[in-house]
Design a protein around this motif. Sequence first.
Motif, PDB file in Angstrom:
ATOM      1  N   ILE A 177       0.839  -1.203   0.000  1.00  0.00           N
ATOM      2  CA  ILE A 177       0.000   0.000   0.000  1.00  0.00           C
ATOM      3  C   ILE A 177       0.873   1.251   0.000  1.00  0.00           C
ATOM      4  N   ALA A 178       1.903   1.256   0.853  1.00  0.00           N
ATOM      5  CA  ALA A 178       2.786   2.426   0.925  1.00  0.00           C
ATOM      6  C   ALA A 178       3.481   2.681  -0.407  1.00  0.00           C
ATOM      7  N   ALA A 182       2.771   5.922  -2.724  1.00  0.00           N
ATOM      8  CA  ALA A 182       3.900   6.801  -3.016  1.00  0.00           C
ATOM      9  C   ALA A 182       4.027   7.060  -4.507  1.00  0.00           C
ATOM     10  N   ALA A 183       3.710   6.039  -5.318  1.00  0.00           N
ATOM     11  CA  ALA A 183       3.801   6.183  -6.774  1.00  0.00           C
ATOM     12  C   ALA A 183       2.788   7.182  -7.321  1.00  0.00           C
ATOM     13  N   MET A 184       1.771   7.511  -6.529  1.00  0.00           N
ATOM     14  CA  MET A 184       0.779   8.502  -6.950  1.00  0.00           C
ATOM     15  C   MET A 184       1.244   9.930  -6.713  1.00  0.00           C
ATOM     16  N   LYS A 185       2.459  10.078  -6.179  1.00  0.00           N
ATOM     17  CA  LYS A 185       3.093  11.384  -5.982  1.00  0.00           C
ATOM     18  C   LYS A 185       2.227  12.339  -5.160  1.00  0.00           C
ATOM     19  N   PRO A 186       1.922  11.987  -3.920  1.00  0.00           N
ATOM     20  CA  PRO A 186       1.127  12.893  -3.079  1.00  0.00           C
ATOM     21  C   PRO A 186       1.934  14.102  -2.629  1.00  0.00           C
ATOM     22  N   PRO A 228       8.396  -0.337   6.186  1.00  0.00           N
ATOM     23  CA  PRO A 228       7.416  -0.450   5.094  1.00  0.00           C
ATOM     24  C   PRO A 228       6.970   0.902   4.544  1.00  0.00           C
ATOM     25  N   ALA A 229       6.944   1.934   5.393  1.00  0.00           N
ATOM     26  CA  ALA A 229       6.440   3.242   4.951  1.00  0.00           C
ATOM     27  C   ALA A 229       7.516   4.109   4.329  1.00  0.00           C
ATOM     28  N   ALA A 230       8.747   3.614   4.220  1.00  0.00           N
ATOM     29  CA  ALA A 230       9.851   4.434   3.720  1.00  0.00           C
ATOM     30  C   ALA A 230       9.543   5.124   2.382  1.00  0.00           C
ATOM     31  N   PRO A 231       8.958   4.428   1.388  1.00  0.00           N
ATOM     32  CA  PRO A 231       8.658   5.127   0.127  1.00  0.00           C
ATOM     33  C   PRO A 231       7.677   6.278   0.308  1.00  0.00           C
TER      34      PRO A 231
END
Length: 487
Positions: A177-178, A182-186, A228-231
């Motif tokens: 999920i993370a 992240a790939a959605m560039k928030p 896990p949340a690093a990205p």
Amino acid sequence: MNSIKPSLPRKALSRFLMISSVLATGLLLYGCGGGNSVIKQASNVNADASIKAAWVVVGANNQAIARVVTSELSCPKIRNGSVYFPMTLRAAAGTIPQRKTASDAVDSKPSVFPLTACEYSIPAGTSSLTVGSFSLPLPKANPQRIVIVADTGCRMKKADQAWQACNDGDAWPFPEIAKTAAAMKPDLVLHIGDYHYRENVCPDDIAGCKGSPWGYGWDVWQADLFKPAAPLMAAAPWVVVRGNHEECRRAGQGWFRFLDTQPYDAKRSCDNAANDDIANYTEPYAVAIGNDTQVIVFDTSKVGKKAIPNTSEVFLKYQAQFKTVNQLAAKPGVHSIFTNHHPILGFVPVPGKAPLPGNPILQEVMQSVNPTAYYPAGVTTAIHGHVHDFQAISFATNHPATFVSGNGGDDVDVNFADPFPTNASPAPGVIVDKFSHTSAFGFMVMDRQADGTWAYKAYTRKGLLLTTCLQNGNKINCDKTGYLAPN
């Protein structure tokens, strides 16, 4: 032929020759144009080896704070533009003696924090920020995309005999999920609480979580959140909301070391149970996201499930804080999004039975401040976690649109009945108009529209769009209602 005796003692001569060799090597590198780069590279390698995580949180008055945890005793320097500044110590490394926790003493242990937590208040106008080779994301004055997650850790709890397979990416999908989010560039990440779940040791005969770290120290925080949340931490700054898993008898110590945006204080550290009545309550604050929208952050980490007397200390504390919410939400022309962990006008699914309403304590307190609407007029949206599913609710009555986004990784709840009971109400005097829901793992995204309003979108763990909800005032209209199939 006469032998020549050295004028220096043998040991001194040996040391002189060794130093000369090192200097010659350094000069050779420098002469080849590599001297400064070699020194800088070595410095970065050392910094990266000691810095285990780096991220940015945003607190009251939109103060952005850079945080790192390092294996060094002292804090590193952070580069703002071309100038280096010292980071300040937030919490020193150490082992906290075992205190009373939510588990039996035999199933608890001291909290080990072998790393130093450091911070740096980011000045307005900062254009770039690096520590070691970590490039930190900076807040944007007018965010266009916000990722929303909650309840992301992996459950290991003896009292419930709940042993989620933390070693299985399908059973615990927060890393996926993370990465997807992240790939959605928030421009911003909003976490609505419950970051930490690995409370008790996994039994040896359960392969799914065998060998996982447990307790409340750094190793679990690293496993449940920072690794896990690093990205997602590299993608955008975070606004953090405290969940019940971060109350003092659980993961409160790590919450204050790593995530809380107020100055660190011994009485607000959860290290000493005698101070829990102070540390379990935090004053609400607002974070502006553009000129016309703000997020109000409210700490309900210690709220219970049963109604309490309106003269009790807990009731009076929350009552005073909701009066502060009224003040925060009184800004003219500003759309306020209220965030807290426990759903207030949401539902709790129960297998084979009618759904339960929202939190009764919060409802009673809020009615004492805002008798009919629960919320002040400036709040048009509420977002929660705690219940492990997705809910999007629009009301026929004058109440703010409500979202629940608690499907971020921990074991999901059962689905609601479909069709949803038409007579179900989350609170007295509240009538549901439209309801979209699913218990599939996933997350939410807020996208600003051309007219300045927000679109609220629910996604699966893999980024499949489930529904889009457009808002008009305190009402939302989702393009899909009822049960949202994750196919």
